[in-house]
Design a protein around this motif. Structure first.
Motif, PDB file in Angstrom:
ATOM      1  N   GLN A   1       0.857  -1.187   0.000  1.00 22.11           N
ATOM      2  CA  GLN A   1       0.000   0.000   0.000  1.00 22.11           C
ATOM      3  C   GLN A   1       0.902   1.248   0.000  1.00 22.11           C
ATOM      4  O   GLN A   1       0.913   2.028   0.951  1.00 22.11           O
ATOM      5  CB  GLN A   1      -0.924   0.001   1.223  1.00 22.11           C
ATOM      6  N   PRO A   2       1.679   1.425  -1.074  1.00 21.12           N
ATOM      7  CA  PRO A   2       2.658   2.514  -1.095  1.00 21.12           C
ATOM      8  C   PRO A   2       2.043   3.912  -1.020  1.00 21.12           C
ATOM      9  O   PRO A   2       2.671   4.839  -0.511  1.00 21.12           O
ATOM     10  CB  PRO A   2       3.398   2.302  -2.420  1.00 21.12           C
ATOM     11  N   GLU A   3       0.844   4.097  -1.552  1.00 18.79           N
ATOM     12  CA  GLU A   3       0.216   5.420  -1.503  1.00 18.79           C
ATOM     13  C   GLU A   3      -0.068   5.836  -0.066  1.00 18.79           C
ATOM     14  O   GLU A   3       0.155   6.996   0.319  1.00 18.79           O
ATOM     15  CB  GLU A   3      -1.070   5.423  -2.331  1.00 18.79           C
ATOM     16  N   LEU A   4      -0.561   4.881   0.734  1.00 19.79           N
ATOM     17  CA  LEU A   4      -0.816   5.168   2.152  1.00 19.79           C
ATOM     18  C   LEU A   4       0.499   5.408   2.893  1.00 19.79           C
ATOM     19  O   LEU A   4       0.588   6.278   3.759  1.00 19.79           O
ATOM     20  CB  LEU A   4      -1.592   4.015   2.794  1.00 19.79           C
ATOM     21  N   ALA A   5       1.530   4.621   2.536  1.00 20.62           N
ATOM     22  CA  ALA A   5       2.844   4.801   3.166  1.00 20.62           C
ATOM     23  C   ALA A   5       3.409   6.170   2.826  1.00 20.62           C
ATOM     24  O   ALA A   5       3.965   6.865   3.686  1.00 20.62           O
ATOM     25  CB  ALA A   5       3.793   3.700   2.694  1.00 20.62           C
ATOM     26  N   LEU A   6       3.263   6.579   1.570  1.00 15.94           N
ATOM     27  CA  LEU A   6       3.766   7.871   1.114  1.00 15.94           C
ATOM     28  C   LEU A   6       3.064   9.021   1.837  1.00 15.94           C
ATOM     29  O   LEU A   6       3.695   9.990   2.259  1.00 15.94           O
ATOM     30  CB  LEU A   6       3.558   7.988  -0.397  1.00 15.94           C
ATOM     31  N   GLU A   7       1.777   8.893   1.995  1.00 15.59           N
ATOM     32  CA  GLU A   7       1.004   9.912   2.712  1.00 15.59           C
ATOM     33  C   GLU A   7       1.486  10.056   4.155  1.00 15.59           C
ATOM     34  O   GLU A   7       1.647  11.162   4.671  1.00 15.59           O
ATOM     35  CB  GLU A   7      -0.481   9.517   2.682  1.00 15.59           C
ATOM     36  N   ARG A   8       1.741   8.915   4.791  1.00 14.74           N
ATOM     37  CA  ARG A   8       2.216   8.917   6.169  1.00 14.74           C
ATOM     38  C   ARG A   8       3.616   9.535   6.272  1.00 14.74           C
ATOM     39  O   ARG A   8       3.901  10.341   7.167  1.00 14.74           O
ATOM     40  CB  ARG A   8       2.237   7.472   6.702  1.00 14.74           C
ATOM     41  N   LEU A   9       4.494   9.193   5.345  1.00 10.88           N
ATOM     42  CA  LEU A   9       5.868   9.688   5.375  1.00 10.88           C
ATOM     43  C   LEU A   9       5.932  11.200   5.131  1.00 10.88           C
ATOM     44  O   LEU A   9       6.733  11.904   5.744  1.00 10.88           O
ATOM     45  CB  LEU A   9       6.712   8.950   4.328  1.00 10.88           C
ATOM     46  N   LYS A  10       5.114  11.690   4.239  1.00 11.05           N
ATOM     47  CA  LYS A  10       5.071  13.130   3.984  1.00 11.05           C
ATOM     48  C   LYS A  10       4.609  13.890   5.230  1.00 11.05           C
ATOM     49  O   LYS A  10       5.089  14.982   5.522  1.00 11.05           O
ATOM     50  CB  LYS A  10       4.162  13.425   2.794  1.00 11.05           C
ATOM     51  N   LYS A  11       3.677  13.290   5.937  1.00 11.37           N
ATOM     52  CA  LYS A  11       3.174  13.908   7.174  1.00 11.37           C
ATOM     53  C   LYS A  11       4.287  14.009   8.204  1.00 11.37           C
ATOM     54  O   LYS A  11       4.472  15.036   8.862  1.00 11.37           O
ATOM     55  CB  LYS A  11       2.009  13.088   7.727  1.00 11.37           C
ATOM     56  N   ILE A  12       5.068  12.922   8.330  1.00 13.44           N
ATOM     57  CA  ILE A  12       6.199  12.925   9.273  1.00 13.44           C
ATOM     58  C   ILE A  12       7.231  13.973   8.850  1.00 13.44           C
ATOM     59  O   ILE A  12       7.757  14.723   9.666  1.00 13.44           O
ATOM     60  CB  ILE A  12       6.875  11.531   9.327  1.00 13.44           C
ATOM     61  N   LEU A  13       7.492  14.032   7.549  1.00 13.00           N
ATOM     62  CA  LEU A  13       8.527  14.916   7.008  1.00 13.00           C
ATOM     63  C   LEU A  13       8.196  16.388   7.237  1.00 13.00           C
ATOM     64  O   LEU A  13       9.069  17.186   7.584  1.00 13.00           O
ATOM     65  CB  LEU A  13       8.703  14.635   5.516  1.00 13.00           C
ATOM     66  N   TYR A  14       6.950  16.752   7.069  1.00 14.21           N
ATOM     67  CA  TYR A  14       6.576  18.162   7.120  1.00 14.21           C
ATOM     68  C   TYR A  14       5.996  18.620   8.456  1.00 14.21           C
ATOM     69  O   TYR A  14       5.969  19.814   8.737  1.00 14.21           O
ATOM     70  CB  TYR A  14       5.575  18.470   6.005  1.00 14.21           C
ATOM     71  N   GLU A  15       5.562  17.663   9.267  1.00 18.93           N
ATOM     72  CA  GLU A  15       4.873  18.067  10.486  1.00 18.93           C
ATOM     73  C   GLU A  15       5.598  17.693  11.774  1.00 18.93           C
ATOM     74  O   GLU A  15       5.305  18.228  12.833  1.00 18.93           O
ATOM     75  CB  GLU A  15       3.463  17.462  10.530  1.00 18.93           C
ATOM     76  N   GLU A  16       6.538  16.780  11.690  1.00 11.36           N
ATOM     77  CA  GLU A  16       7.191  16.311  12.903  1.00 11.36           C
ATOM     78  C   GLU A  16       8.687  16.622  12.880  1.00 11.36           C
ATOM     79  O   GLU A  16       9.292  16.776  11.819  1.00 11.36           O
ATOM     80  CB  GLU A  16       6.972  14.798  13.089  1.00 11.36           C
ATOM     81  N   ASN A  17       9.266  16.705  14.064  1.00 12.36           N
ATOM     82  CA  ASN A  17      10.705  16.943  14.185  1.00 12.36           C
ATOM     83  C   ASN A  17      11.409  15.593  14.177  1.00 12.36           C
ATOM     84  O   ASN A  17      11.434  14.879  15.178  1.00 12.36           O
ATOM     85  CB  ASN A  17      10.992  17.704  15.480  1.00 12.36           C
TER      86      ASN A  17
END
Length: 458
Positions: A12-28
């Protein structure tokens, strides 16, 4: 990140990509490169070469460890070949890779006097693979009176091919844990005179990281990689005159040519499949593309549409080299966007050889051609049409056809590619098998003659 990894495991790479982008832009997140590396894996599973290349570059730029930067940059260089990048840019980018070895201290040169010439082959693994079909003979049928051959595997995994190589060579080394310096030191201590890298920038360029210490006086990139490594510690690049054409200026290595850069040796599974191949009767003409979906460019799909439009009631079968359904879904979107209607998409399977029983003409991808798939098409006597490019790696399919005496299946440009495909559909080729492509004896002889000549420089 663990959630993203689970999504990837479930394809489910699309869901994984969505999650990773969230970590990248929203978390330290301290190790940002890890996120980019996983994003690259997501784009791979979506057959998105441009996204994968950018992710690998981002990983290289954000990683603080030089050795890891080297691996990310190797992945980036490899991914760039799926895109229609100018050769000069590819060359200049490859040279940047060399700068990542600025602090590596090389082993001192030493004079080695031995009764036999010690030739070592190094690869990330010696499992059966597409590259193995082109280099097997070099490790199994060499002149043992003149050459001492060792094989160096960066993996302890084994299959029947590994066992065959282990039994054939004079010495076989495999490693469970990889310490690049220690492996290089071991190669140096074994008095290897000529070291041949069969992997290049594949698998993160691990073999190149070992060769960077210059454990052998002469180091060659051959067969497993299709372009310049960009590394000044690689002395030669093995090819042939047709492949290299006039592109020597885009290689950091000296060019070492043999008569033909390819000789194909089918394995037992391929031989069995050919003996048992059944032709599937069909009324309308069927085209095929059995290459990695990452190689399918917009320009290629544009040509496919025109070909199908020119051949009434025809269709094309696409077969991936991986079993990932996510890639099938993404390719379908691209195909529909290109206006192609009559098609079938299949995921990668071990028994894909059956496809040759229903395909009338293979349409090779461009600018990144098929190597194994072109050779296999000839082996199974199914014609394959290639569009020759101006870069070394985009001439591989044409070179295999040229070696086989099948130059009439080489197109000069997109218009010619479309024209030839339509013409072949009206008068299909009956037999295209070529003995020359499978002449491993001449290939073996020519290869070791070059090695013998190089040994005089040691």
């Amino acid at each position: 990140m663990e959630i993203a990894k689970k999504f990837l495991e479930k394809n489910q790479p699309e869901l994984a990509l969505e999650r990773l982008k969230k970590i990248l832009y929203e978390e330290n997140f301290s190790d940002e490169w890890k996120i980019h590396e996983l994003i690259g894996a997501c784009f791979h599973d979506l057959a998105n070469a441009e996204g994968a290349a950018q992710a690998y570059l981002n990983a290289a730029q954000t990683d603080k460890i030089l050795r890891s930067q080297q691996q990310h940059f190797s992945n980036y260089l490899f991914a760039l070949h799926y895109l229609n990048v100018e050769e000069k840019i590819l060359f200049e980018t490859a040279k940047i890779y060399n700068s990542l070895y600025r602090d590596v201290e090389k082993f001192p040169e030493k004079n080695i006097f031995q009764e036999k010439i010690h030739v070592a082959f190094i690869s990330t693994h010696f499992l059966d693979s597409s590259a193995a079909r082109f280099f097997e003979i070099l490790l199994t049928d060499y002149d043992k009176n003149k050459f001492f051959v060792s094989a160096w595997s960066l993996s302890s995994r084994e299959d029947n091919f590994t066992k065959k190589i282990r039994q054939s060579v004079d010495k076989f080394f495999s490693f469970d844990e990889i310490n690049f310096y220690e492996i290089a030191e071991k190669i140096f201590s074994e008095n290897v005179q000529i070291l041949i890298d069969l992997s290049g920038h594949t698998d993160g360029g691990e073999t190149l990281q070992i060769l960077s210490y210059k454990p052998a006086k002469i180091q060659i990139s051959a067969i497993g990689y299709f372009d310049t490594t960009g590394a000044d510690f690689i002395d030669y690049f093995l090819t042939d005159k047709f492949l290299i054409d006039s592109n020597e200026k885009n290689f950091t290595e000296k060019i070492l040519t043999i008569e033909n850069a390819f000789a194909f040796q089918p394995n037992e599974k391929m031989i069995f499949a050919k003996k048992n191949l059944k032709k599937i009767p069909h009324k309308n003409f069927i085209f095929g593309c059995l290459n990695n979906f990452m190689k399918i460019s917009e320009e290629y799909l544009h040509c496919v549409k025109k070909i199908l439009d020119g051949v009434k009631n025809s269709k094309i079968i696409f077969r991936d080299t991986t079993p990932l359904f996510s890639r099938k879904i993404e390719l379908e979107k691209k195909i529909l966007s290109a206006g192609i209607k009559n098609f079938e998409i299949r995921v990668g399977e071990d028994n894909f050889f059956d496809d040759y029983g229903e395909i009338d003409l293979i349409l090779d991808t461009f600018p990144y051609n098929g190597g194994l798939m072109t050779a296999l098409s000839i082996y199974f006597e199914v014609p394959v049409l290639n569009l020759i490019g101006d870069k070394h790696f985009s001439r591989i399919g044409a070179d295999i056809l040229k070696i086989s005496g099948l130059e009439n299946f080489i197109a000069s440009d997109e218009e010619n590619f479309i024209k030839k495909a339509v013409e072949f559909s009206k008068k299909p080729a009956r037999k295209i098998f070529s003995e020359k492509l499978f002449d491993t004896k001449d290939f073996l002889k020519n290869f070791y003659e070059k090695i013998d000549n190089l040994s005089t420089r040691i």
